[in-house]
Design a protein around this motif. Structure first.
Motif, PDB file in Angstrom:
ATOM      1  N   LYS A 123       3.908 -27.046   5.362  1.00 58.36           N
ATOM      2  CA  LYS A 123       4.502 -28.376   5.134  1.00 58.36           C
ATOM      3  C   LYS A 123       3.477 -29.478   5.383  1.00 58.36           C
ATOM      4  N   THR A 124       2.746 -29.365   6.484  1.00 57.95           N
ATOM      5  CA  THR A 124       1.799 -30.420   6.873  1.00 57.95           C
ATOM      6  C   THR A 124       0.662 -30.539   5.869  1.00 57.95           C
ATOM      7  N   LEU A 125       0.123 -29.401   5.406  1.00 56.53           N
ATOM      8  CA  LEU A 125      -1.013 -29.440   4.481  1.00 56.53           C
ATOM      9  C   LEU A 125      -0.637 -30.021   3.122  1.00 56.53           C
ATOM     10  N   ALA A 126       0.661 -30.121   2.836  1.00 56.40           N
ATOM     11  CA  ALA A 126       1.109 -30.719   1.569  1.00 56.40           C
ATOM     12  C   ALA A 126       1.255 -32.236   1.677  1.00 56.40           C
ATOM     13  N   GLU A 127       1.124 -32.783   2.877  1.00 52.01           N
ATOM     14  CA  GLU A 127       1.323 -34.215   3.089  1.00 52.01           C
ATOM     15  C   GLU A 127       0.053 -35.012   2.799  1.00 52.01           C
ATOM     16  N   ASP A 128       0.205 -36.339   2.797  1.00 54.22           N
ATOM     17  CA  ASP A 128      -0.914 -37.249   2.588  1.00 54.22           C
ATOM     18  C   ASP A 128      -1.411 -37.723   3.953  1.00 54.22           C
ATOM     19  N   PHE A 129      -2.642 -37.404   4.302  1.00 56.55           N
ATOM     20  CA  PHE A 129      -3.162 -37.774   5.623  1.00 56.55           C
ATOM     21  C   PHE A 129      -4.661 -38.024   5.549  1.00 56.55           C
ATOM     22  N   ASP A 130      -5.164 -38.780   6.539  1.00 62.71           N
ATOM     23  CA  ASP A 130      -6.600 -39.052   6.656  1.00 62.71           C
ATOM     24  C   ASP A 130      -7.262 -38.161   7.699  1.00 62.71           C
ATOM     25  N   VAL A 131      -6.479 -37.805   8.733  1.00 60.64           N
ATOM     26  CA  VAL A 131      -6.998 -36.998   9.835  1.00 60.64           C
ATOM     27  C   VAL A 131      -6.029 -35.842  10.068  1.00 60.64           C
ATOM     28  N   LEU A 132      -6.580 -34.635  10.132  1.00 61.92           N
ATOM     29  CA  LEU A 132      -5.767 -33.439  10.352  1.00 61.92           C
ATOM     30  C   LEU A 132      -6.096 -32.853  11.716  1.00 61.92           C
ATOM     31  N   LEU A 133      -5.069 -32.711  12.559  1.00 61.35           N
ATOM     32  CA  LEU A 133      -5.222 -32.124  13.887  1.00 61.35           C
ATOM     33  C   LEU A 133      -4.553 -30.748  13.889  1.00 61.35           C
ATOM     34  N   LEU A 134      -5.317 -29.704  14.241  1.00 59.22           N
ATOM     35  CA  LEU A 134      -4.794 -28.337  14.244  1.00 59.22           C
ATOM     36  C   LEU A 134      -5.042 -27.694  15.602  1.00 59.22           C
ATOM     37  N   ASP A 135      -3.980 -27.159  16.207  1.00 59.78           N
ATOM     38  CA  ASP A 135      -4.090 -26.482  17.493  1.00 59.78           C
ATOM     39  C   ASP A 135      -3.918 -24.981  17.274  1.00 59.78           C
ATOM     40  N   GLU A 136      -5.017 -24.237  17.369  1.00 63.21           N
ATOM     41  CA  GLU A 136      -5.064 -22.785  17.146  1.00 63.21           C
ATOM     42  C   GLU A 136      -4.442 -22.401  15.797  1.00 63.21           C
ATOM     43  N   PRO A 137      -5.014 -22.900  14.691  1.00 63.30           N
ATOM     44  CA  PRO A 137      -4.407 -22.658  13.376  1.00 63.30           C
ATOM     45  C   PRO A 137      -4.454 -21.209  12.910  1.00 63.30           C
ATOM     46  N   THR A 138      -5.404 -20.389  13.419  1.00 63.19           N
ATOM     47  CA  THR A 138      -5.531 -19.015  12.912  1.00 63.19           C
ATOM     48  C   THR A 138      -4.639 -18.023  13.647  1.00 63.19           C
ATOM     49  N   ASN A 139      -4.002 -18.458  14.742  1.00 61.51           N
ATOM     50  CA  ASN A 139      -3.073 -17.553  15.433  1.00 61.51           C
ATOM     51  C   ASN A 139      -1.943 -17.149  14.489  1.00 61.51           C
ATOM     52  N   HIS A 140      -1.638 -15.866  14.443  1.00 62.01           N
ATOM     53  CA  HIS A 140      -0.547 -15.304  13.641  1.00 62.01           C
ATOM     54  C   HIS A 140      -0.843 -15.315  12.138  1.00 62.01           C
ATOM     55  N   LEU A 141      -2.096 -15.550  11.741  1.00 62.33           N
ATOM     56  CA  LEU A 141      -2.472 -15.420  10.335  1.00 62.33           C
ATOM     57  C   LEU A 141      -3.244 -14.121  10.146  1.00 62.33           C
ATOM     58  N   ASP A 142      -3.014 -13.426   9.018  1.00 62.65           N
ATOM     59  CA  ASP A 142      -3.793 -12.227   8.756  1.00 62.65           C
ATOM     60  C   ASP A 142      -5.101 -12.623   8.044  1.00 62.65           C
ATOM     61  N   GLY A 143      -5.933 -11.633   7.726  1.00 65.03           N
ATOM     62  CA  GLY A 143      -7.250 -11.911   7.168  1.00 65.03           C
ATOM     63  C   GLY A 143      -7.202 -12.698   5.873  1.00 65.03           C
ATOM     64  N   GLU A 144      -6.257 -12.363   5.005  1.00 60.43           N
ATOM     65  CA  GLU A 144      -6.133 -13.060   3.718  1.00 60.43           C
ATOM     66  C   GLU A 144      -5.769 -14.525   3.941  1.00 60.43           C
ATOM     67  N   MET A 145      -4.836 -14.767   4.859  1.00 57.67           N
ATOM     68  CA  MET A 145      -4.402 -16.138   5.125  1.00 57.67           C
ATOM     69  C   MET A 145      -5.511 -16.964   5.773  1.00 57.67           C
ATOM     70  N   ILE A 146      -6.271 -16.331   6.689  1.00 62.21           N
ATOM     71  CA  ILE A 146      -7.384 -17.036   7.339  1.00 62.21           C
ATOM     72  C   ILE A 146      -8.418 -17.437   6.298  1.00 62.21           C
ATOM     73  N   THR A 147      -8.720 -16.531   5.364  1.00 63.02           N
ATOM     74  CA  THR A 147      -9.678 -16.833   4.305  1.00 63.02           C
ATOM     75  C   THR A 147      -9.190 -17.996   3.450  1.00 63.02           C
TER      76      THR A 147
END
Length: 606
Positions: free
Chosen positions: A129-153
């Motif tokens: 949802k967040t990545l589809a929004e309009d923003f100037d600054v993106l803050l991510l707290d541990e974004p790769t947790n719970h993502l598999d290899g394909e999603m991380i790529t």
């Protein structure tokens, strides 16, 4: 141009100082990775930049009209919302992008209630949802947790192409290397900025600490000289003498650089008999979803297995079957009599917030036996960065990352000879992960880990097991980078990296894929295959000449020092001991050089 200025901020939680007069500037287009041990305030800083928290002193100044998007570790959702009503709320363009992001992140049932989702699925919904929004600054707290290899790529490529400003907290070191152009280190209440990716940061941090130590050595040397002058009884009568006394006071009040502590733990002393862990004809399904189908495997002594595959393929289930926490539908698991399993679960563990930290460890073991001898619970806690004050505080005062570190310590304190890790990287800081990797490499036992942390797998695993999500398991020798190389050689990548895997040739099939009878398992031998360096051996081969040259130079320097201190018996003993230690290291490196060069010649001659 600076778009966010962090100016002289201070922050205290209870008696713990998080920030003390810390400052940092963020420029348009920066892609910043925030690093530091758990409890130093990484997530706190993101919340303050997002405006969800304020510093006790100082200020954070944001450019007018700046649009900030924030993905927290523990997002909050509207009551009774489903995925569709939460994620599709703006317009056709953004909703289309949100839907595309959700599918990339493995979310396809848009009518499902958010309350029914796992913690990892909830975080993926917020990210999409967040990545589809309009923003100037993106803050991510541990974004790769719970993502598999394909999603991380996929996320890696998205963030590399993103032209705005990114500020993130992550333990994924490969991710940091590929996405960031600046590193913000938080240490002892201060902020240190580095114009580099993670690899460059390591070099610059070492240089900074060496410079600080050199400055401190100079300060101590001048201080000794000034103290000698003062002891001679000089009177503060003249302007020059008063100035010297004032300088002496300034030197005495100066602060030495504070060194980061590191987690240290000698390998536990364990005993393991001939029989380890044997899986015989294991099958497991959940409804129509096949996890394992007629799968057999015998774990070898001191083996390091890395388990990978897409989310939902059954990696955690396989680990729980080994641990005896889940029963297979068919087949059985045999555990040797001397085997003792320590299990580090992915799920947050319940801890009594009112219990003291030291009592949590004492309930597991008053002492643990390591290669260095017996260690008390208190000494063990200190090695895991829990100060005496923290040890006698209630668990409820710890940060989420500190609780995770305490849980890890508890697992290691069990004196197990088989360690099972389910996503150890989630919520562990990089320094703790680094020391854990070193510990596991010296651990005299079996390590089996489920992980999406590619760096961790490269440093720990010597064999990769890939689950394809349809009940089949494929085997690859070496770490994660070796796995990728093998995939490329076979004409395709695995499901963990987003491209369909090809069936292994008959001559290269693993024991699990060729013959799963118990008799054949006992007599099966590794089929002959081409020699090649492992990932670790390749790195070592590339640097060992420089390592040997450095040790030889050090020996020459020590020998010159011995000659210069021939009449100083105390200094001479120290230098002789250092000479002996350096010579031993050089001999070991030379023997390793012979082995690696012989192997390189054999590989070249194949």
């Amino acid at each position: 141009m600076n778009i966010i200025n962090i100016e002289h901020i201070s922050k205290i939680y209870g008696e713990k100082v998080i920030y003390e007069d810390a400052s940092f500037g963020i420029q348009q287009g920066d892609k910043i990775g925030i690093v530091g041990i758990n409890g130093t305030g990484k997530s706190t800083l993101l919340r303050m930049i997002a405006g969800e928290e304020t510093p006790d002193a100082g200020q954070i100044i944001r450019q007018n009209g700046l649009k900030i998007a924030y993905v927290a570790q523990n997002p909050v959702f509207p009551a009774d919302a489903d995925i569709r009503s939460y994620a599709f709320t703006r317009g056709a363009g953004e909703d289309w992008q949100a839907e595309s992001n959700l599918r990339e992140l493995g979310i396809t049932r848009f009518d499902e209630k958010i309350s029914h989702l796992s913690g990892g699925q909830k975080r993926r919904v917020v990210l999409a949802k967040t990545l589809a929004e309009d923003f100037d600054v993106l803050l991510l707290d541990e974004p790769t947790n719970h993502l598999d290899g394909e999603m991380i790529t996929w996320l890696e490529e998205y963030l590399r192409a993103y032209r705005g400003t990114l500020i993130m907290v992550t333990h994924d070191r490969y991710f940091l290397d590929r996405v960031t152009n600046r590193i913000l280190e938080i240490s002892h209440g201060k902020m240190y900025g580095y114009d580099a990716d993670y690899s460059g940061f390591l070099e610059l941090k070492a240089a900074r600490e060496e410079m600080e130590l050199a400055t401190e050595r100079k300060r101590q040397s001048v201080l000794r000289m000034e103290l000698e002058w003062a002891k001679r009884g000089c009177r503060a009568r003249t302007t020059k003498q008063r100035a010297r006394l004032e300088r002496l006071e300034a030197l005495k009040n100066g602060k030495a650089p504070v060194q980061d502590q590191t987690v240290e733990l000698g390998s536990v002393e364990t005993r393991m008999g001939k029989k380890t862990i044997e899986l015989h004809h294991i099958s497991k399904s959940y409804g129509e979803k096949k996890i394992l189908e007629d799968y057999s495997y015998i774990v070898l002594k001191n083996q390091r297995l890395g388990i990978i595959g897409p989310n939902g393929c059954g990696k955690s289930t396989l680990l729980k079957i080994i641990a005896g926490l889940v029963e297979p539908d068919a087949g059985h698991v045999e555990i040797g009599e001397t085997i003792k399993i320590g299990y580090f679960a992915q799920e947050e563990q319940h801890m009594d917030d009112s219990q003291r930290v030291i009592d949590y460890v004492k309930d597991i073991a008053e002492y643990i036996t390591t290669t260095d001898g017996k260690i008390s619970a208190s000494a063990l806690l200190e090695r895991f960065l829990f100060t005496p004050d923290m040890q006698y505080a209630p668990i409820g005062k710890l940060s989420g990352g500190e609780k995770r570190r305490l849980y890890l310590l508890g697992v290691l304190a069990e004196n197990a000879n088989v360690l099972l890790f389910d996503e150890a990287g989630n919520n562990l800081d990089i320094p703790t992960l680094t020391i854990l990797e070193d510990y596991l490499n010296s651990f005299n036992g079996i390590v089996i880990t489920v992980s999406h942390d590619r760096y961790f797998l490269d440093n720990v695993a010597d064999r990769i097991l890939e689950l394809d999500g349809n009940g089949h398991v494929s085997q690859y020798e070496g770490g994660y980078t070796d796995y990728l190389r093998a995939k490329e050689e076979r004409g395709g990548q695995g499901s963990a990296d987003g491209i369909q895997a090809r069936e292994l040739p008959k001559t290269e099939k693993t024991v699990q894929e060729t013959d799963t009878s118990s008799d054949s398992l006992k007599t099966w031998k590794q089929p002959s295959r081409k020699l090649k360096f492992t990932y670790k051996e390749q790195r070592e081969y590339e640097t060992i000449d420089d390592d040997i040259a450095a040790l030889e130079q050090k020996l020459e320097f020590i020998e010159r020092q011995i000659e210069a201190n021939a009449t100083n018996s105390v200094k001479l003993r120290e230098l002789m001991a250092e000479q002996e230690e350096t010579q031993t290291l050089l001999d070991e490196k030379t023997e390793r050089w012979v082995y690696l060069n012989d192997l390189a010649e054999k590989i070249a001659g194949q």
